[in-house]
Design a protein around this motif. Structure first.
Motif, PDB file in Angstrom:
ATOM      1  N   UNK A 107       0.746  -1.056  -0.077  1.00 40.41           N
ATOM      2  CA  UNK A 107      -0.159   0.060  -0.044  1.00 40.41           C
ATOM      3  C   UNK A 107       0.873   1.155   0.015  1.00 40.41           C
ATOM      4  N   UNK A 108       1.965   1.282   0.813  1.00 42.05           N
ATOM      5  CA  UNK A 108       2.738   2.473   0.880  1.00 42.05           C
ATOM      6  C   UNK A 108       3.633   2.741  -0.410  1.00 42.05           C
ATOM      7  N   UNK A 109       3.838   1.599  -1.224  1.00 45.04           N
ATOM      8  CA  UNK A 109       4.726   1.781  -2.403  1.00 45.04           C
ATOM      9  C   UNK A 109       3.638   1.998  -3.566  1.00 45.04           C
ATOM     10  N   UNK A 110       2.458   1.827  -3.378  1.00 46.85           N
ATOM     11  CA  UNK A 110       1.511   2.072  -4.447  1.00 46.85           C
ATOM     12  C   UNK A 110       0.887   3.593  -4.339  1.00 46.85           C
ATOM     13  N   UNK A 111       0.795   4.360  -2.900  1.00 47.34           N
ATOM     14  CA  UNK A 111       0.767   5.576  -2.625  1.00 47.34           C
ATOM     15  C   UNK A 111       1.801   6.275  -3.150  1.00 47.34           C
ATOM     16  N   UNK A 112       2.949   5.770  -2.848  1.00 53.36           N
ATOM     17  CA  UNK A 112       4.085   6.488  -3.273  1.00 53.36           C
ATOM     18  C   UNK A 112       4.088   7.021  -4.735  1.00 53.36           C
ATOM     19  N   UNK A 113       3.941   5.629  -5.533  1.00 50.63           N
ATOM     20  CA  UNK A 113       3.584   5.748  -6.889  1.00 50.63           C
ATOM     21  C   UNK A 113       2.715   6.759  -7.465  1.00 50.63           C
ATOM     22  N   UNK A 114       1.488   6.774  -6.854  1.00 53.05           N
ATOM     23  CA  UNK A 114       0.459   7.639  -6.987  1.00 53.05           C
ATOM     24  C   UNK A 114       0.786   9.170  -6.842  1.00 53.05           C
ATOM     25  N   UNK A 115       1.333   9.105  -5.823  1.00 51.62           N
ATOM     26  CA  UNK A 115       1.907  10.607  -5.382  1.00 51.62           C
ATOM     27  C   UNK A 115       2.877  11.231  -6.426  1.00 51.62           C
ATOM     28  N   UNK A 116       3.926  10.167  -6.788  1.00 56.42           N
ATOM     29  CA  UNK A 116       4.907  10.559  -7.949  1.00 56.42           C
ATOM     30  C   UNK A 116       4.292  10.889  -9.208  1.00 56.42           C
TER      31      UNK A 116
END
Length: 139
Positions: free
Chosen positions: A121-130
């Protein structure tokens, strides 16, 4: 529902730990707890001795103990900032308040699947933010 409070007492010369009184308030008169403490004074002594209190006081009404009220204390700026960061992290991870804490506790207790889910979830959120930042920079 009855609530428990601690009323700290002044420390005496022979006290090895701070003395206190256990205060039970908001105990409905018709509840067995209230009746038991009212009718059996020995029960007060037994409970007090068991928890290390000097006495147990039971009230039907609400008893406000000023030392237990922290609403008048100013909130620390660091505490407020930490709460803001926590709320932002929850939002970024798509978690409701408390879910991150529950996931962390589960992970600590050995539920490794929760760690991987949380990392995902954290990686997905970071990808969405980027992706959002890239889109905003381009557009």
């Amino acid at each position: 529902m009855a609530r428990l409070q601690i009323l700290e007492l002044p420390e005496g010369a022979g006290d090895d730990r701070p003395p206190f009184v256990l205060v039970i308030d908001q105990a409905p008169r018709d509840e067995p707890l209230f009746r038991a403490f009212r009718e059996d004074m020995d029960l007060n002594d037994v409970v007090a001795a068991r928890v290390g209190a000097r006495a147990v006081l039971v009230f039907e009404d609400t008893i406000e103990i000023p030392a237990n009220d922290t609403s008048g204390y100013p909130r620390d700026a660091v505490e407020s900032e930490a709460e803001t960061e926590r709320d932002e992290l929850h939002a970024e991870l798509g978690l409701a308040p408390g879910q991150l804490h529950s996931a962390a506790l589960s992970a600590i207790r050995g539920k490794h699947a929760n760690i991987h889910e949380l990392i995902g979830r954290a990686e997905q959120a970071e990808a969405e933010i980027r992706a959002a930042q890239t889109k905003a920079a381009e557009g």
